[in-house]
Design a protein around this motif. Sequence first.
Motif, short mmCIF file in Angstrom:
data_model
loop_
_atom_site.label_atom_id
_atom_site.label_comp_id
_atom_site.label_asym_id
_atom_site.label_seq_id
_atom_site.Cartn_x
_atom_site.Cartn_y
_atom_site.Cartn_z
N UNK A 1 -6.77 3.01 3.03
CA UNK A 1 -5.98 2.17 3.92
C UNK A 1 -4.68 2.89 4.30
N UNK A 2 -4.37 2.93 5.58
CA UNK A 2 -3.19 3.60 6.15
C UNK A 2 -3.27 5.13 6.08
N UNK A 3 -4.42 5.68 5.67
CA UNK A 3 -4.68 7.10 5.78
C UNK A 3 -3.89 8.00 4.84
N UNK A 4 -4.14 9.30 4.96
CA UNK A 4 -3.50 10.28 4.08
C UNK A 4 -1.99 10.33 4.25
N UNK A 5 -1.52 9.96 5.43
CA UNK A 5 -0.08 10.01 5.68
C UNK A 5 0.68 9.08 4.74
N UNK A 6 0.04 8.04 4.27
CA UNK A 6 0.72 7.08 3.39
C UNK A 6 0.94 7.64 1.99
N UNK B 1 2.35 10.61 1.48
CA UNK B 1 3.29 11.73 1.67
C UNK B 1 4.28 11.86 0.53
N UNK B 2 4.65 10.76 -0.12
CA UNK B 2 5.63 10.79 -1.20
C UNK B 2 4.99 10.86 -2.59
N UNK B 3 3.69 10.96 -2.65
CA UNK B 3 3.01 11.01 -3.94
C UNK B 3 3.28 12.34 -4.64
N UNK B 4 3.66 12.33 -5.92
CA UNK B 4 3.97 13.57 -6.64
C UNK B 4 2.81 14.56 -6.70
N UNK B 5 1.56 14.07 -6.58
CA UNK B 5 0.41 14.96 -6.69
C UNK B 5 0.04 15.63 -5.38
N UNK B 6 0.70 15.27 -4.29
CA UNK B 6 0.27 15.72 -2.98
C UNK B 6 0.38 17.24 -2.82
N UNK C 1 -8.08 15.47 -3.87
CA UNK C 1 -7.52 15.21 -2.55
C UNK C 1 -7.63 13.73 -2.17
N UNK C 2 -6.56 13.18 -1.63
CA UNK C 2 -6.59 11.81 -1.14
C UNK C 2 -7.36 11.76 0.18
N UNK D 1 0.81 -1.22 0.00
CA UNK D 1 0.00 0.00 0.00
C UNK D 1 0.85 1.27 0.00
N UNK D 2 1.95 1.27 0.72
CA UNK D 2 2.79 2.47 0.72
C UNK D 2 3.42 2.70 -0.66
N UNK D 3 3.79 1.63 -1.34
CA UNK D 3 4.30 1.78 -2.71
C UNK D 3 3.20 2.29 -3.63
N UNK D 4 2.00 1.76 -3.47
CA UNK D 4 0.87 2.21 -4.27
C UNK D 4 0.60 3.70 -4.06
N UNK D 5 0.49 4.10 -2.82
CA UNK D 5 0.12 5.47 -2.51
C UNK D 5 1.24 6.47 -2.83
N UNK D 6 2.44 6.00 -2.88
CA UNK D 6 3.56 6.87 -3.25
C UNK D 6 3.68 7.06 -4.75
N UNK D 7 3.24 6.10 -5.53
CA UNK D 7 3.50 6.12 -6.98
C UNK D 7 2.28 6.38 -7.85
N UNK D 8 1.08 6.17 -7.32
CA UNK D 8 -0.11 6.30 -8.15
C UNK D 8 -0.54 7.77 -8.24
N UNK D 9 0.09 8.47 -9.16
CA UNK D 9 -0.26 9.86 -9.45
C UNK D 9 -0.93 9.91 -10.82
N UNK D 10 -1.41 11.08 -11.21
CA UNK D 10 -2.15 11.20 -12.46
C UNK D 10 -1.30 10.82 -13.67
#
Length: 287
Positions: free
Chosen positions: A157-162, A164-169, A151-152, A46-55
């Motif tokens: 799962x694991x909340x908005x904090x997960x 943090x490394x997403x380029x769209x944040x 907005x995320x 999930x952390x890899x997903x949330x870090x990399x899944x940008x537009x």
Amino acid sequence: MKIKLETQQGDIKILDLSDYRPDHKDIEEFRNYEDGKLIDRVKKTYYEMHSNQCLDFVKGRMQHWLKFNHLEMNVMEALDLLNSLVDESDPDVDLPNSIHAFQTAERAREAHPDKDWMHLTGLIHDLGKVMALYGEPQWATVGDTFPIGCEFSDKCVFGKASFAQNPDIDNPVYSTKLGMYEENCGLRNVVMSWGHDEYMYQVLKHNKCTLPEEALCMVRFHSFYPWHTGKDYMYLCDDHDLNMLQWVLEFNKFDLYSKSERVPDVEALKPYYQALIDKYMPGVMNW
């Protein structure tokens, strides 16, 4: 039941599922993302997903996969492929996805014996996961889905904090509540994170299957837990989405709570489901 599978990479796996017996779970024990024997694997996915899944990433995967020029196979062949896939985002089960397909289908069949299209939907809902066997990382194949370009949600799962490394944040548009969308624009106009739900939905549309709209929504949104269970993103929904929500929630009962039930006799069930395949999505399909 033993299955021999040769993948595109030339690996051969033999799986013996005859002795598999899942543990019983109470309803409140499902989707535990705090502890358990699989939690480290799940959190990493999930952390890899949330870090990399940008537009930009999602647009790139759509351009790659939605040419439908990767595979030609029928539904049963796709199910056989899933015998070699264990979903690394799932905290509830550690078995090949093909077994879960028949579990879900049979639960739907028991509850709705008159809705053969729902039985088939249970069987095929996860077939988009074949992407993971052809080069797609699991964090771009499995797990819960969420809208991209706005907005995320803390309901992920694991909340908005997960994220943090997403380029769209930090994007001034994509980080706002509505982002690049208009209120009540309808989920059909929303870009979802890339995964098996969206891919299988697009495969069904491209191959002109005749499953009803309710089935297509079940496939496309069964992993959209922040919406159908978390009740977030309602501001993006139109009346059609709200009407479909009841069907997605009904399907969720068979998808989630079948994971610790009895293992079905797959070989005995195949003739029934082959007849449904022939009715709604026959022959070889382009993937």
